[in-house]
Write a protein that holds these residues in place. Structure first.
Motif, mmCIF file in Angstrom:
data_model
loop_
_atom_site.group_PDB
_atom_site.id
_atom_site.type_symbol
_atom_site.label_atom_id
_atom_site.label_comp_id
_atom_site.label_asym_id
_atom_site.label_seq_id
_atom_site.Cartn_x
_atom_site.Cartn_y
_atom_site.Cartn_z
ATOM 1 N N ASP A 240 -3.605 3.559 4.632
ATOM 2 C CA ASP A 240 -4.104 2.491 3.980
ATOM 3 C C ASP A 240 -3.927 1.326 4.617
ATOM 4 O O ASP A 240 -4.921 0.469 4.546
ATOM 5 C CB ASP A 240 -3.328 2.290 2.614
ATOM 6 N N THR A 241 -2.982 1.030 5.353
ATOM 7 C CA THR A 241 -2.417 -0.172 6.086
ATOM 8 C C THR A 241 -3.739 -0.238 7.303
ATOM 9 O O THR A 241 -4.161 -1.259 7.558
ATOM 10 C CB THR A 241 -1.230 0.096 6.971
ATOM 11 N N GLU B 1 -7.597 4.674 1.746
ATOM 12 C CA GLU B 1 -7.741 4.903 2.944
ATOM 13 C C GLU B 1 -9.435 5.326 2.940
ATOM 14 O O GLU B 1 -9.715 5.346 4.160
ATOM 15 C CB GLU B 1 -6.872 5.802 3.664
ATOM 16 N N LYS C 12 0.406 4.763 5.864
ATOM 17 C CA LYS C 12 0.050 4.106 6.921
ATOM 18 C C LYS C 12 -1.688 4.061 7.209
ATOM 19 O O LYS C 12 -2.243 3.298 7.549
ATOM 20 C CB LYS C 12 0.546 5.287 8.279
ATOM 21 N N GLU D 64 4.414 -0.510 3.347
ATOM 22 C CA GLU D 64 4.092 0.681 2.883
ATOM 23 C C GLU D 64 5.129 1.356 1.771
ATOM 24 O O GLU D 64 6.523 1.169 2.328
ATOM 25 C CB GLU D 64 3.810 1.885 3.902
ATOM 26 N N GLN E 139 -6.064 -3.274 7.168
ATOM 27 C CA GLN E 139 -6.262 -4.387 8.545
ATOM 28 C C GLN E 139 -7.503 -4.256 9.320
ATOM 29 O O GLN E 139 -7.501 -5.262 10.073
ATOM 30 C CB GLN E 139 -4.831 -3.754 9.353
ATOM 31 N N VAL F 5 0.839 -1.167 0.027
ATOM 32 C CA VAL F 5 -0.038 -0.175 0.007
ATOM 33 C C VAL F 5 1.110 1.191 -0.073
ATOM 34 O O VAL F 5 2.261 1.032 0.065
ATOM 35 C CB VAL F 5 -1.037 -0.002 1.199
ATOM 36 N N ASP G 10 -0.924 -8.641 6.316
ATOM 37 C CA ASP G 10 0.496 -7.634 6.619
ATOM 38 C C ASP G 10 0.355 -6.968 5.414
ATOM 39 O O ASP G 10 -0.045 -7.236 4.239
ATOM 40 C CB ASP G 10 1.446 -8.903 6.856
ATOM 41 N N THR G 11 0.969 -5.676 5.653
ATOM 42 C CA THR G 11 1.298 -4.753 4.512
ATOM 43 C C THR G 11 2.800 -4.318 4.589
ATOM 44 O O THR G 11 3.515 -4.079 5.490
ATOM 45 C CB THR G 11 0.473 -3.563 4.860
#
Length: 186
Positions: free
Chosen positions: A14-15, A96, A12, A28, A19, A9, A25-26
């Motif tokens: 987006d993570t 996001e 942050k 960035e 999640q 992604v 898991d991502t």
């Protein structure tokens, strides 16, 4: 919904949204200037667990997707339609801003990258279908991208993605038939 692959992604926010929607898991990229270190992390993730590139449906997101595809072949890709990534105040676009359902739907329709030497759908097919040039081309590409779950793109990118994700002539023809029927009903 548990995702085996590591999702790439942009940031942050987006993570956090990813999640909250799925167990994953991502990595960035922290913007479109992807560092060599981040590319190496993505390369390792691809080797160990596989990677799903899930960037914003805008120019910077497409730029990131292209950089990753060029440096790390064989990645999977998830796409969000622009309207599902639009901020409520319409002043932003990105993963996001998407709902949990939109994220899950995009991840259910992940496309695997594959570049084949022989072309199934030609440039002339795109021109004949009114996807390149002409007044309705942009709207048709948008509808086609949504129907095939490969995102919105310009004509050149469309041709490349049709090949990359091995969209068959039948899938292409069925999607175009649906689009043309919808246009006639208006």
């Amino acid at each position: 919904m548990k995702i085996k692959e590591i999702i790439v992604v942009e940031g942050k926010s987006d993570t956090i949204v990813i999640q909250n929607a799925v167990n994953a898991d991502t990595i960035e990229t922290n913007g479109s200037e992807i560092s060599d270190e981040t590319i190496e992390q993505i390369r390792l993730a691809q080797e160990k667990r596989g990677v799903i590139v899930f960037t914003d449906p805008d120019y910077p997101g497409e730029r990131i997707r292209k950089i990753i595809s060029n440096k790390i072949p064989g990645c999977k890709h998830a796409f969000l339609p622009k309207k599902e990534a639009m901020a409520r105040n319409k002043k932003g676009i990105g993963v996001e801003h998407a709902s949990k359902d939109s994220i899950r739907e995009a991840l259910r329709h992940v496309k695997e990258e594959y570049i084949e030497e022989t072309e199934k759908i030609s440039w002339n097919d795109l021109v004949s279908a009114g996807l390149v040039g002409g007044q309705q081309a942009k709207a048709r590409r948008e509808k086609l991208g949504k129907s095939l779950k490969i995102g919105y793109m310009n004509g050149k990118q469309l041709h490349k993605r049709l090949m990359m994700f091995q969209i068959t002539e039948q899938q292409f023809a069925d999607a175009m038939k649906e689009i043309l029927q919808e246009e006639q009903e208006r």
